[in-house]
Design an enzyme around this catalytic site. Structure first.
Site, PDB file in Angstrom:
ATOM      1  CB  THR A 245      28.669  23.290  16.963  1.00 35.91           C
ATOM      2  OG1 THR A 245      29.230  22.650  18.144  1.00 35.91           O
ATOM      3  CG2 THR A 245      29.379  24.515  16.843  1.00 35.91           C
TER       4      THR A 245
ATOM      5  CE  LYS B 238      26.074  20.113  18.526  1.00 35.28           C
ATOM      6  NZ  LYS B 238      26.745  18.524  18.747  1.00 35.28           N
TER       7      LYS B 238
ATOM      8  CG  ASP C  73      26.839  15.623  17.752  1.00 35.33           C
ATOM      9  OD1 ASP C  73      27.770  15.832  16.948  1.00 35.33           O
ATOM     10  OD2 ASP C  73      26.075  16.525  18.323  1.00 35.33           O
TER      11      ASP C  73
ATOM     12  N   GLY D 208      22.141  17.538  26.798  1.00 36.03           N
ATOM     13  CA  GLY D 208      22.057  18.433  25.670  1.00 36.03           C
ATOM     14  C   GLY D 208      21.781  17.857  24.202  1.00 36.03           C
TER      15      GLY D 208
ATOM     16  CB  ALA E 193      26.516  16.558  21.900  1.00 38.50           C
TER      17      ALA E 193
END
Length: 282
Positions: free
Chosen positions: A76, A80, A117, A143, A145
């Protein structure tokens, strides 16, 4: 209670280790989810949180590579994208997005990275009756996600997608990549939610008290769907303001459960939360 009674009795010398790597991890729910799954499926494994600051990621990976019973990791923020440097092979999802959120540690020592994600976000929206198909979508945050969500939302049939980020060049590059890959009408632009049927916050804004709003809630269209991927026990300021504006809101829980479906399948486990239908990812 003595030390032996306090220990989890299923952890032995043969127990396989899974981890959640990130900073911060105070709101993390993945260890509970995985450990419950391991108990239900009688798997000799355990998941533990690894609190690793950005500047310590290289040192962490060096140590983790030497751990013979490490079978996988969930990854996370803020790792990532940088974790790409440390894996040996990328699944097609991670190659497309340029980030990863799960690493499978193979028996031969290879690390394989993937990211779910995006597929998880769309699956969670579908479960909640908020499917993005045929809707105009504003995505704030590009980013790791956010990038995954952009590809997944476009692939799921959004009528148009606008990507906004404080880094305008990054948002423009992502919009071009998603458009070329999916054929969706994708562009970059300001974080103005007016007129959009779906607004997705894929930034960390709202995790800390005093954070700025990712969008101006007064510009939200009443009746719009507002998805905040932050997985917090209480509604974020964005969700509270959106509800007051007459919007339908969704927290990060459905996305968390949705991406867990795909991540755990990638790691070799079957996870079907609450008996919900599990379509193949886009």
């Amino acid at each position: 209670m003595d030390d032996h009674a306090a220990m989890d009795p299923h952890i032995t010398g043969t127990t396989r280790l899974y981890g959640l790597v990130g900073d911060p991890l105070t709101a993390a729910k993945s260890p509970q989810l995985l450990n419950q799954l391991f108990t239900e499926q009688r798997v000799d494994a355990v998941c533990v949180p690894f609190w690793v600051k950005a500047q310590n990621l290289h040192a962490f990976v060096s140590g983790a590579r030497a751990t013979g019973n490490l079978s996988g990791m969930l990854v996370t923020m803020p790792h990532k994208q940088r974790m790409l440097e440390f894996v040996d092979e990328l699944d097609s999802t991670a190659r497309q997005v340029g980030a990863l959120n799960v690493v499978r540690c193979e028996a031969d020592g290879r690390w394989v990275g993937a990211i779910f994600d995006g597929a998880g976000c769309v699956l969670g929206m579908q479960w909640e009756g908020n499917h993005p198909a045929n809707k105009s979508v504003l995505l704030v945050g590009s980013g790791g996600a956010g990038s995954a969500i952009a590809f997944a939302v476009a692939s799921a049939g959004a009528s148009r997608l606008t990507i906004s980020d404080i880094d305008e060049h990054r948002a423009a590059d992502l919009a071009a990549a998603v458009s070329a890959e999916t054929g969706c009408d994708v562009r970059s632009g300001p974080p103005d939610p007016q007129g959009f049927q779906v607004v997705i916050n894929a930034t960390p804004l709202g995790m800390k008290a005093g954070d700025a709003m990712p969008v101006d809630p007064e510009r939200l269209t009443p009746g719009a769907i507002v998805v905040d991927i932050i997985n917090a026990p209480e509604p974020t300021p964005l969700r509270r303001a959106a509800q007051a504006r007459g919007c339908r809101t969704q927290d990060g829980g459905p996305m968390h459960r949705g991406q867990a479906v795909y991540a755990l399948k990638f790691l070799g486990f079957d996870y079907r939360p609450e008996g919900r239908s599990i379509p193949d990812p886009q």
